[in-house]
Design a protein around this motif. Structure first.
Motif, PDB file in Angstrom:
ATOM      1  N   ALA A  73       0.839  -1.203   0.000  1.00  0.00           N
ATOM      2  CA  ALA A  73       0.000   0.000   0.000  1.00  0.00           C
ATOM      3  C   ALA A  73       0.869   1.246   0.000  1.00  0.00           C
ATOM      4  CB  ALA A  73      -0.923   0.003   1.219  1.00  0.00           C
ATOM      5  N   LEU A  74       0.340   2.288  -0.612  1.00  0.00           N
ATOM      6  CA  LEU A  74       1.009   3.584  -0.668  1.00  0.00           C
ATOM      7  C   LEU A  74       0.199   4.624   0.106  1.00  0.00           C
ATOM      8  CD1 LEU A  74       1.899   3.644  -4.468  1.00  0.00           C
ATOM      9  CD2 LEU A  74       3.558   3.524  -2.590  1.00  0.00           C
ATOM     10  N   PRO A  75       0.838   5.681   0.587  1.00  0.00           N
ATOM     11  CA  PRO A  75       0.095   6.732   1.281  1.00  0.00           C
ATOM     12  C   PRO A  75      -0.750   7.589   0.333  1.00  0.00           C
ATOM     13  CG  PRO A  75       2.405   7.330   1.123  1.00  0.00           C
ATOM     14  CD  PRO A  75       2.294   5.916   0.636  1.00  0.00           C
ATOM     15  N   ASP A 120      11.178  -0.380  -5.812  1.00  0.00           N
ATOM     16  CA  ASP A 120      11.839   0.014  -4.561  1.00  0.00           C
ATOM     17  C   ASP A 120      11.829   1.533  -4.402  1.00  0.00           C
ATOM     18  OD1 ASP A 120      12.430  -2.672  -4.212  1.00  0.00           O
ATOM     19  OD2 ASP A 120      14.511  -2.475  -4.891  1.00  0.00           O
ATOM     20  N   GLU A 121      12.216   2.222  -5.460  1.00  0.00           N
ATOM     21  CA  GLU A 121      12.308   3.674  -5.419  1.00  0.00           C
ATOM     22  C   GLU A 121      10.934   4.312  -5.216  1.00  0.00           C
ATOM     23  OE1 GLU A 121      13.602   7.583  -5.487  1.00  0.00           O
ATOM     24  OE2 GLU A 121      14.665   5.697  -5.119  1.00  0.00           O
ATOM     25  N   MET A 122       9.904   3.783  -5.852  1.00  0.00           N
ATOM     26  CA  MET A 122       8.561   4.344  -5.705  1.00  0.00           C
ATOM     27  C   MET A 122       8.114   4.302  -4.246  1.00  0.00           C
ATOM     28  SD  MET A 122       4.932   3.102  -7.413  1.00  0.00           S
ATOM     29  CE  MET A 122       4.919   1.541  -6.490  1.00  0.00           C
ATOM     30  N   TYR A 123       8.327   3.170  -3.596  1.00  0.00           N
ATOM     31  CA  TYR A 123       7.912   3.049  -2.201  1.00  0.00           C
ATOM     32  C   TYR A 123       8.726   3.950  -1.289  1.00  0.00           C
ATOM     33  CZ  TYR A 123       4.437  -0.595  -2.675  1.00  0.00           C
ATOM     34  OH  TYR A 123       3.286  -1.275  -2.982  1.00  0.00           O
ATOM     35  N   ARG A 124      10.023   3.975  -1.485  1.00  0.00           N
ATOM     36  CA  ARG A 124      10.865   4.808  -0.602  1.00  0.00           C
ATOM     37  C   ARG A 124      10.578   6.292  -0.773  1.00  0.00           C
ATOM     38  NH1 ARG A 124      12.642   0.040  -0.860  1.00  0.00           N
ATOM     39  NH2 ARG A 124      14.093  -0.867   0.642  1.00  0.00           N
ATOM     40  N   ARG A 125      10.327   6.703  -1.997  1.00  0.00           N
ATOM     41  CA  ARG A 125      10.021   8.108  -2.234  1.00  0.00           C
ATOM     42  C   ARG A 125       8.663   8.482  -1.622  1.00  0.00           C
ATOM     43  NH1 ARG A 125      10.988   8.038  -7.212  1.00  0.00           N
ATOM     44  NH2 ARG A 125       8.944   7.723  -7.994  1.00  0.00           N
ATOM     45  N   ALA A 126       7.688   7.586  -1.736  1.00  0.00           N
ATOM     46  CA  ALA A 126       6.354   7.871  -1.207  1.00  0.00           C
ATOM     47  C   ALA A 126       6.362   8.011   0.310  1.00  0.00           C
ATOM     48  CB  ALA A 126       5.375   6.777  -1.626  1.00  0.00           C
ATOM     49  N   TYR A 127       7.231   7.263   0.984  1.00  0.00           N
ATOM     50  CA  TYR A 127       7.254   7.245   2.450  1.00  0.00           C
ATOM     51  C   TYR A 127       8.399   8.061   3.039  1.00  0.00           C
ATOM     52  CZ  TYR A 127       3.714   3.539   2.705  1.00  0.00           C
ATOM     53  OH  TYR A 127       2.548   2.815   2.635  1.00  0.00           O
TER      54      TYR A 127
END
Length: 303
Positions: free
Chosen positions: A150-152, A260-267
């Motif tokens: 899940a993403l924020p 990986d980058e998408m999740y780390r950037r989102a959080y």
């Protein structure tokens, strides 16, 4: 509205169904009219020990957690939620169009009225969004958060530069499109979507059935709310440690490093966060890779 990007986004993220596997040895909570917020969900409990709350995703039955709950109940008291209007829990007749925010308030009220002490929260997809909102808006009530695939802010998958304001037009069109589908179109859409959500082919028919048993207006309203809700500005309020578990498969068609980058950037605004990627899995990690997922949950609870 009928662009490939919109359909792919919905199929890959928003129709988050679950299997109809019965949970045994469960006790249902009787929701009292004295606590009207609690009517937005139903709860079953298993086991004894430290408290763990499991939140399924969009149009999902609580049975998505059946195998995990069976293991956890040996050392934890497990509270398995199901949202009103999803799967086997009747829809609320007096909703104002909101799905996610009222459930967050209901869980907070449940934690207080049941005198739970800093429970661990595990939420899958829409349930992950609920868990994040709970941690941000009621930081004193939760002990730790596991966010599963899940993403924020879900619209980031469609447009990395999206805002709540720019998402509203697509969100409204998506909601209207879902509500306008004929029964035959809706069934076909479920089948197409589930093929993108569960890699394990054997579970797909049950996933489709779970979605079709849900209230379509509740699903459509929840999709709209997901698409316009951006929790990134609230992540800094969360005091509990966060574990983000997400899926990757080569069939996604993008490098793992991109995911990986998408999740780390989102959080990036979350102060205490750890990431675990589980490969060879689609969205329903607990069904596609049950042993690895269970191991991740055990590690999370034992930290």
């Amino acid at each position: 509205m009928h662009t490939p990007n919109i359909r792919a986004m919905l199929g890959g993220a928003f129709l988050l169904m679950s299997v109809l596997i019965p949970i045994s040895s469960a006790q249902s909570l009787s929701i009292s009219s004295e606590h009207p917020n609690l009517q937005s969900m139903s709860v079953e409990t298993q086991g004894s020990g430290t408290d763990v709350i499991l939140i399924p995703g969009l149009a999902s039955s609580r049975a998505i957690w059946a195998d995990l709950a069976s293991d956890l109940q040996l050392s934890h008291r497990v509270h398995i939620l199901e949202l009103a209007g999803f799967a086997n829990t009747p829809a609320m007749s007096n909703r104002d169009g909101k799905v996610i925010a009222p459930v967050v308030d209901a869980i907070a009220e449940y934690i207080r009225t049941q005198h739970l002490k800093a429970p661990a929260i595990v939420g899958h997809s829409l349930g992950g969004e609920i868990a994040l909102m709970l941690g941000a808006r009621h930081p004193d009530l939760v002990g730790r958060l596991m966010i599963v695939d899940a993403l924020p802010f879900y619209t980031l998958m469609l447009d990395p530069a999206a805002t709540s304001e720019t998402a509203s037009r697509h969100a409204g069109a998506t909601r209207d499109w879902m509500l306008a589908q004929s029964p035959e179109e809706f069934i076909a859409f479920q089948k197409t979507s589930i093929a993108r959500l569960a890699k394990t082919e054997a579970v797909r028919p049950a996933l489709v059935a779970a979605g079709l048993s849900s209230d379509r207006k509740t699903i459509a309203d929840a999709v709209y709310e997901l698409m316009v809700t951006d929790l990134r500005p609230e992540l800094g309020r969360i005091r509990a440690p966060i574990e983000v578990v997400y899926a990757y498969d080569a069939l996604f068609g993008v490098p793992a490093s991109n995911v990986d980058e998408m999740y780390r950037r989102a959080y990036i605004a979350a102060p205490d966060i750890h990431f675990t990627r589980i490969d060879d899995s689609f969205h329903f990690i607990m069904l596609d890779q049950p042993e690895r997922f269970s191991s991740a949950v055990e590690s999370f609870l034992n930290k």
